[in-house]
Design a protein around this motif. Sequence first.
Motif, mmCIF file in Angstrom:
data_model
loop_
_atom_site.group_PDB
_atom_site.id
_atom_site.type_symbol
_atom_site.label_atom_id
_atom_site.label_comp_id
_atom_site.label_asym_id
_atom_site.label_seq_id
_atom_site.Cartn_x
_atom_site.Cartn_y
_atom_site.Cartn_z
ATOM 1 N N VAL A 30 36.990 46.673 34.779
ATOM 2 C CA VAL A 30 36.058 47.605 35.272
ATOM 3 C C VAL A 30 35.200 48.010 34.139
ATOM 4 O O VAL A 30 35.243 47.997 33.172
ATOM 5 N N ASN A 31 33.845 48.091 34.457
ATOM 6 C CA ASN A 31 32.770 48.596 33.488
ATOM 7 C C ASN A 31 32.637 49.918 33.761
ATOM 8 O O ASN A 31 32.578 50.403 34.811
ATOM 9 N N THR A 128 31.738 48.902 38.583
ATOM 10 C CA THR A 128 31.916 47.765 39.618
ATOM 11 C C THR A 128 33.398 47.238 39.014
ATOM 12 O O THR A 128 33.613 47.295 37.975
ATOM 13 N N LYS A 129 34.131 46.774 39.950
ATOM 14 C CA LYS A 129 35.499 46.417 39.808
ATOM 15 C C LYS A 129 35.638 44.955 40.202
ATOM 16 O O LYS A 129 35.317 44.525 41.207
ATOM 17 N N PHE A 130 36.579 44.065 39.195
ATOM 18 C CA PHE A 130 36.633 42.915 39.640
ATOM 19 C C PHE A 130 38.371 42.775 39.734
ATOM 20 O O PHE A 130 39.101 43.161 38.796
ATOM 21 N N LEU A 131 38.807 42.099 40.814
ATOM 22 C CA LEU A 131 40.332 42.180 41.069
ATOM 23 C C LEU A 131 40.634 40.647 40.485
ATOM 24 O O LEU A 131 39.914 39.475 41.233
ATOM 25 N N VAL A 138 39.298 35.202 39.515
ATOM 26 C CA VAL A 138 38.782 36.516 40.456
ATOM 27 C C VAL A 138 38.967 36.394 41.855
ATOM 28 O O VAL A 138 38.485 35.404 42.296
ATOM 29 N N LEU A 139 39.445 37.471 42.573
ATOM 30 C CA LEU A 139 39.539 37.205 43.984
ATOM 31 C C LEU A 139 38.526 37.983 44.555
ATOM 32 O O LEU A 139 38.305 37.776 45.816
ATOM 33 N N ARG A 140 38.204 39.281 43.937
ATOM 34 C CA ARG A 140 37.232 40.037 44.860
ATOM 35 C C ARG A 140 36.523 40.884 43.780
ATOM 36 O O ARG A 140 37.074 41.307 42.697
ATOM 37 N N ARG A 141 35.291 41.341 44.027
ATOM 38 C CA ARG A 141 34.563 42.372 43.518
ATOM 39 C C ARG A 141 34.210 43.578 44.255
ATOM 40 O O ARG A 141 34.178 43.451 45.686
ATOM 41 N N TYR A 142 34.375 44.560 43.719
ATOM 42 C CA TYR A 142 34.438 45.908 44.501
ATOM 43 C C TYR A 142 33.014 46.651 43.936
ATOM 44 O O TYR A 142 32.771 46.713 42.830
ATOM 45 N N ALA A 143 32.319 47.405 44.761
ATOM 46 C CA ALA A 143 31.215 48.161 44.372
ATOM 47 C C ALA A 143 31.851 49.393 43.757
ATOM 48 O O ALA A 143 32.773 49.828 43.870
ATOM 49 N N PRO A 144 30.689 50.094 43.092
ATOM 50 C CA PRO A 144 31.260 51.257 42.368
ATOM 51 C C PRO A 144 31.651 52.425 43.138
ATOM 52 O O PRO A 144 32.411 53.215 42.785
ATOM 53 N N THR A 145 31.151 52.312 44.398
ATOM 54 C CA THR A 145 31.604 53.424 45.267
ATOM 55 C C THR A 145 33.187 53.129 45.882
ATOM 56 O O THR A 145 33.712 54.237 46.401
#
Length: 160
Positions: A30-31, A128-131, A138-145
């Motif tokens: 996560v940034n 922004t999150k990266f799983l 990397v499987l998935r990127r998630y928005a900051p929200t």
Amino acid sequence: MGSIYDFHARDIAGHDRSLAEWREQVLLVVNVASQCGFTPQYEGLQSLQDDLGAQGFSVLGFPCDQFGHQEPGDEAAIEAFCSTRFGVSFPMFSKIAVNGHRADPLFRWLKGQARGVLGSRAIKWNFTKFLVDREGQVLRRYAPTAKPAQLRADIEALLA
């Protein structure tokens, strides 16, 4: 680069760390920023760390000051803020850039592995999150929200 384990990063105390230290763990990269509207997500990130860490999960926090100057402090100030305000115990790293010509190589790679909305590579904001799975992919990127609690089922599925 083949996996997240091929990268190194400077931790918040200034030490070079190989991300291979987290080999075979599920990671949420996560940034982060201390003065962002999403800063309260530190609490949810720490809850995930507390609840799932023993099962082989870790949050990795990378402070970033590229969005609205929301991380103005130095590493000592960031570490003090995170530990006193949110009790952060997950690994934190030195402040980095996530976009542009100075973007950290890790984040260049993450963005290439999981694009954002409409195929965008650029990170739009803090949190922004990266799983990342146990193989370092990397499987998935998630928005900051996306709140940390909303990611729990995805993380638990990888820990099963």
